[in-house]
Scaffold this motif. Structure first.
Motif, PDB file in Angstrom:
ATOM      1  N   ASP A  24       0.837  -1.199   0.000  1.00 28.12           N
ATOM      2  CA  ASP A  24       0.000   0.000   0.000  1.00 28.12           C
ATOM      3  C   ASP A  24       0.870   1.246   0.000  1.00 28.12           C
ATOM      4  OD1 ASP A  24      -2.338  -1.419  -0.073  1.00 28.12           O
ATOM      5  OD2 ASP A  24      -2.499  -1.546   2.104  1.00 28.12           O
TER       6      ASP A  24
ATOM      7  N   GLU B 211      -4.959  -2.993   0.508  1.00 29.82           N
ATOM      8  CA  GLU B 211      -5.994  -1.965   0.407  1.00 29.82           C
ATOM      9  C   GLU B 211      -6.970  -2.261  -0.743  1.00 29.82           C
ATOM     10  OE1 GLU B 211      -4.531   1.985  -0.310  1.00 29.82           O
ATOM     11  OE2 GLU B 211      -6.269   2.872   0.712  1.00 29.82           O
ATOM     12  N   MET B 212      -6.442  -2.696  -1.877  1.00 25.60           N
ATOM     13  CA  MET B 212      -7.321  -3.006  -3.011  1.00 25.60           C
ATOM     14  C   MET B 212      -8.173  -4.242  -2.713  1.00 25.60           C
ATOM     15  SD  MET B 212      -6.871  -0.565  -5.022  1.00 25.60           S
ATOM     16  CE  MET B 212      -7.929  -1.165  -6.349  1.00 25.60           C
TER      17      MET B 212
ATOM     18  N   ASN C  17     -10.879  -2.919  -0.523  1.00 25.19           N
ATOM     19  CA  ASN C  17     -11.852  -2.118  -1.271  1.00 25.19           C
ATOM     20  C   ASN C  17     -12.854  -2.990  -2.021  1.00 25.19           C
ATOM     21  OD1 ASN C  17     -10.504   0.142  -0.419  1.00 25.19           O
ATOM     22  ND2 ASN C  17      -9.530   0.587  -2.395  1.00 25.19           N
TER      23      ASN C  17
ATOM     24  N   MET D  37     -17.017   3.600  -2.929  1.00 30.68           N
ATOM     25  CA  MET D  37     -15.857   4.478  -2.755  1.00 30.68           C
ATOM     26  C   MET D  37     -15.901   5.161  -1.385  1.00 30.68           C
ATOM     27  SD  MET D  37     -15.007   7.933  -4.959  1.00 30.68           S
ATOM     28  CE  MET D  37     -16.049   9.056  -4.002  1.00 30.68           C
TER      29      MET D  37
ATOM     30  N   GLN E   2     -12.223   5.954   0.088  1.00 32.45           N
ATOM     31  CA  GLN E   2     -11.402   6.329  -1.060  1.00 32.45           C
ATOM     32  C   GLN E   2     -11.933   7.615  -1.677  1.00 32.45           C
ATOM     33  OE1 GLN E   2      -8.666   4.699  -1.912  1.00 32.45           O
ATOM     34  NE2 GLN E   2      -8.991   3.152  -0.325  1.00 32.45           N
ATOM     35  N   ASP E   3     -11.126   8.249  -2.527  1.00 24.17           N
ATOM     36  CA  ASP E   3     -11.633   9.459  -3.180  1.00 24.17           C
ATOM     37  C   ASP E   3     -11.674   9.340  -4.692  1.00 24.17           C
ATOM     38  OD1 ASP E   3      -8.987   9.589  -3.677  1.00 24.17           O
ATOM     39  OD2 ASP E   3      -8.609  11.413  -2.513  1.00 24.17           O
ATOM     40  N   ASN E   4     -11.521   8.116  -5.203  1.00 24.20           N
ATOM     41  CA  ASN E   4     -11.655   7.902  -6.642  1.00 24.20           C
ATOM     42  C   ASN E   4     -12.330   6.549  -6.865  1.00 24.20           C
ATOM     43  OD1 ASN E   4     -11.096   7.172  -9.440  1.00 24.20           O
ATOM     44  ND2 ASN E   4      -9.730   8.941  -9.427  1.00 24.20           N
TER      45      ASN E   4
ATOM     46  N   GLU F  49     -10.666   3.073  -7.452  1.00 18.21           N
ATOM     47  CA  GLU F  49     -10.151   2.240  -6.355  1.00 18.21           C
ATOM     48  C   GLU F  49     -11.125   1.149  -5.933  1.00 18.21           C
ATOM     49  OE1 GLU F  49      -6.886   2.932  -5.269  1.00 18.21           O
ATOM     50  OE2 GLU F  49      -7.078   4.201  -7.051  1.00 18.21           O
ATOM     51  N   VAL F  50     -12.372   1.224  -6.406  1.00 17.32           N
ATOM     52  CA  VAL F  50     -13.341   0.177  -6.051  1.00 17.32           C
ATOM     53  C   VAL F  50     -13.849  -0.550  -7.294  1.00 17.32           C
ATOM     54  CG1 VAL F  50     -14.056   1.227  -3.866  1.00 17.32           C
ATOM     55  CG2 VAL F  50     -15.226   1.872  -5.979  1.00 17.32           C
TER      56      VAL F  50
END
Lengths: 597, 597
Positions: B115, B136-137, B140, B544, B549-551, B554-555
């Protein structure tokens, strides 16, 4: 007026209560001062009565027609004895309506909205929203919904991760024709709608998700048959580090859960037969046998080489086979004319004729009986398992033609004679140990029997080496079969680049073509891809079988017709030329649709 | 070797047991006769030790490198005191490996799989299967999966029927640009990938299903921004016979369940604010307010008509507004230079400048303070609610420019000053009573604020009549907002043909164009369509937010980049000209991609 319950759920337990219902007018009987309306909603039908005690409601009832949408408030009362309808859940009661409102009116529908209605199929698709109001269609789509919920829940409880894969994907060779989607950013380039999430789910295993699941739409631009649609849905899963047997066992448990949830059937997993592909072909002439039919194909080749019946003897001498099917009690049922019809049918498989014998208490009977001496006749009975009263049907010739013919004859005669067992109505089977390749008459070459990512059996890996015959190899693949239908196809996948490259080579890919088509997958395999395997079950077909239907259109809300058209919206349609210009496209519209040329 | 549990799940409760694990080499430390390997699988990491007691295993460990896939069997033992890692669930134990096998080798990955790794975004997308291995992924996508399972389960338990609608659909005007799919059967005709299942779900209500649900993929060929993708997913539902309030209440309960299941948050439905669109615009300058920020926009127009500060006075005289935002404690934090930066930013909304005042114990301070007398200064404090230490930021001019500017300034200053509340971290709101139409600068005309099928308020229906101003009408529509993001948009739909025809007319459709585009829907409405309404929530955005997350990339497992390309498979690609010929298509490939022209 706020609905208090569904019309179809009101029964005796609601007696004397005041309820508010909404729904459609199924039928109206108008006696002036007394009107009966059958009100229909998704749960069923209830009888409304309107009388002069409630003049507002009565006026509404007199105005209402078939398929008007009503809201009504009234009291649940017991029906008069002569009005009781034992066919309805609500047959003991009716609603004495006090207040009514027309929420929407309706023109006279183009066909009656009731099951079994005799209307043109295309017209029903054009007014699909009307056809879907039929109780049977409501039931079909609820079965499909239940099936999805059950499948999803099992997967969730077994730690599968639901991951969506792209629908705007890459066009790949192999397989059927892709649907293409032109790119606007890169004119002249195209996405393809995926034929399955196969490559993506392998990459997800490479990404370490370990257990993947998705209800995935898939797309194939093929010529359509009764059980095909341009878009269809798969229950798609993939796992890492599991053997073929472990995956089959997991899927068996999954199917057991689905059968319980959807049709309340207790499937005994031990009853699921496991057959090798070869055994299935030998015994049933097909890789998707209907195990509800007890009688099987028997190989009589060994005794036919030197019988007097030249057709059989010569078949064996030429390397063909002679097989037989003893149809229980068939002797009496089938006339010569009937048998001629069967003969006609199997000609489409390449069969040259259909030899047959009837078994009587006195022995064999029929035009070819004379060619067999007593000993041979006895051997025919022994090998075929035929008893007095049976009809023996023979297939003689090339292996595949005999298989296709006797498979058909087995299913057809079972249907004719009511020999499809109804105890244990759901007969599942696993067909395992498939050939890795099969010869495709369509393509005129060998293709992957499953797909190009299927792992050969360990002991067959050497067949992919230089100078060996790859077509000898068998694969770690498995099909799930139900009552003569293939429900789904799975396999252990190739996770090593060297094997994948050999496999693509055996399929005729040059190294360059392999790179162009599957370079990203081959490269991925160089970064630690785990052993993996999975399966995809056809949701449409499973829903069709569980709903007791024989066409997948009956379990799809808005299906396409046989020309891939949706008669309601009329898709596909012409589009604005500006849209095409943005895509860098020019069309040369044909005068007539392609399938009529 | 058959895995007995996940590597990341082994903890002290396994002490002294023998386990078999599979996974990837995260890290290897080689001391010759002693090798440590951190083995990673989807559940986490466990430390393996290899020593000379087990030479076969030790040799494997010495051969292994990062991202090799291993299977190991060994005993769970307590770590030496100096080896204890309190950051890992398995930090108290390690596995003394007795047997090991390399299941797959790996080249050195193009970037570290951890990460926060600093790697080129495009490179990470190209090797997405490696990037997805990061904890993290993994987290998500599991959050997204949980969200889908929770959403589906609630819908199933509330008798919604999961119905799949077509992806090969009809191209319709209105809305964004469609992705097209050329037809092979009818060359020159095209399907469109649906931008939403809107029309189909209305038809399903017309078909009497009463409650519909789908996790639906949607497609829009638009220019891409950070939070847009060519394909995205909606949690889509529709119901019949329910009011807007009833639907909102149901969705609130649904979201409560999802918040509990996915992030274990107890959402109090009474805390969900219901704001009219007008109130939201007045108080926050936006239709998707972040309610974690306590301070709001105040209207000072009433006092500014005759102040000495000409900019404000003239704004009011010209029909504009003067509004203010009192930023708590902002006086000290913001230098003139900082304020210049804020000014620069809001110029993009059309703001001509940014007037400001600082509040001290002695009164107002700043370049425009001198224009206000004591009484006016007091009124500014009273109306804006500012206290000593606050920074007052003014918006003056056209209503929409002031709203956009102060909305931005509110969010930006709250972020700068840490004024985003962390108690009750999830602030939902319903925004209701929207205008039916909005003026689109992009199109240069009035468009449907929601979509053309949105039902006006009962009392506003007359605005659609001949000679009235339709743009006065408000709609029975409702948005669900979370922390400054629009989660979804819903409405009661038009179910009557006469209203739908007027609505299309108000949008500029001729009767012929209306028939061509929506004829099937208009016709359907003549056959008894029930009152209906629904909503669609953006799954990507909700996932998200819940994943922190902020994009949305990423999900999403395999997202497209900002040029709608998938860097791993390189879709879209050129295709075989034979395929195009079958579709009756010719392409004029551009020299450069469209977005570079």
């Amino acid at each position: 007026m706020e609905r208090t319950t569904y019309a179809g759920l009101v029964n005796e337990s609601y007696l004397d209560q005041t309820v508010t219902l909404t729904g459609w007018v199924q039928k109206r009987r108008n006696f002036g001062e007394l009107v009966f309306i059958d009100l229909r909603d998704r749960e069923g039908i209830v009888q409304l009565t309107f009388n002069a005690k409630h003049p507002q409601a009565l006026a509404i009832a007199q105005e209402a027609r078939s398929e008007y949408v009503l809201a009504v408030t009234g009291k649940v009362v017991r029906r008069a004895d002569d009005q009781i309808n034992t066919k309805l859940a609500s047959g003991q009661i009716e609603i004495e309506v006090q207040e009514a409102e027309i929420l929407a009116s309706s023109k006279t529908p183009p066909f009656y909205i009731e099951d079994g209605v005799n209307a043109n199929e295309e017209l029903k698709l054009q007014y699909r929203y009307l056809d879907l109001r039929r109780p049977e269609m409501q039931k079909n789509l609820r079965i499909r919904s239940k099936l999805m919920a059950s499948a999803m829940r099992f997967m969730d409880e077994h730690d599968f991760i639901n991951i969506e894969t792209p629908y705007l994907a890459k066009s790949t060779p192999e397989g059927a024709r892709d649907y293409l989607v032109p790119s606007r950013v890169f004119p002249g380039s195209f996405y393809a709608l995926p034929q399955s999430p196969q490559l993506f789910k392998q990459l997800l295993m490479g990404a370490g998700f370990d257990r993947y699941f998705q209800i995935a739409r898939c797309f194939r631009d093929e010529d359509l048959r009764g059980d095909r649609q341009p878009e269809f849905t798969q229950l798609d899963l993939e796992t890492s580090f599991m053997s073929a047997e472990q995956i089959q066992n997991l899927v068996s448990q999954w199917v057991k859960q689905i059968m319980k949830d959807v049709v309340d059937f207790d499937l005994d997993i031990d009853h699921i037969q496991i057959l090798t592909w070869q055994e299935s072909m030998d015994r049933f002439g097909t890789d998707k046998p209907d195990l509800r039919i007890a009688y099987e194909i028997k190989d009589l080749s060994s005794m036919m080489a030197d019988v007097d019946f030249g057709v059989f003897a010569q078949t064996i001498q030429k390397g063909g086979v002679v097989k037989a099917l003893a149809v229980p009690g068939g002797a009496e049922h089938y006339s010569r004319k009937d048998i001629d019809k069967l003969t006609k049918y199997i000609e489409r498989f390449g069969a040259k004729g259909l030899a047959w014998l009837k078994v009587t208490d006195d022995g064999l009977n029929g035009p070819i009986a004379k060619f067999f001496n007593d000993e041979q006749a006895q051997e025919i009975l022994t090998l075929s398992g035929a008893k007095s009263g049976d009809l023996i049907l023979f297939g003689a010739g090339r292996q595949d033609i005999v298989a296709a013919s006797l498979d058909y004859l087995r299913r057809q005669t079972a249907a004719d004679l009511n020999l499809i067992a109804t105890d244990r109505p759901w007969r599942f089977a696993w067909i395992v140990d498939w050939p890795l390749f099969e010869y495709s008459e369509d393509f005129g070459r060998w293709i992957a029997a499953h797909h190009p990512f299927t792992m050969p059996n360990e002991e067959d890996l050497h067949y992919l080496d230089e100078g060996e015959d790859p077509h000898q190899a068998h694969a770690q693949s498995y099909d799930l079969v139900l009552n003569g239908y293939e429900l789904g196809s799975g396999s252990i996948r190739i996770h090593r680049m060297d094997i994948q490259e050999k496999m693509l080579k055996a399929l005729g890919f040059t190294p360059e073509k392999a790179q162009e088509a599957f370079g990203f997958l081959l490269e991925g395999m160089e970064y630690g891809f785990p052993p993996m395997g999975g399966i995809a079950l056809g949701l449409d077909r499973l829903a069709m079988l569980l709903a007791g239907q024989d066409n997948i259109r009956e379990v799809i809300a808005f299906p396409k017709n046989s020309r891939a058209t949706e008669p309601m919206t009329q898709a596909p349609t012409a589009v604005d030329f500006k849209q095409l210009a943005e895509l860098g496209l020019e069309v040369e519209p044909a005068e007539t649709p392609r399938d009529e040329k």
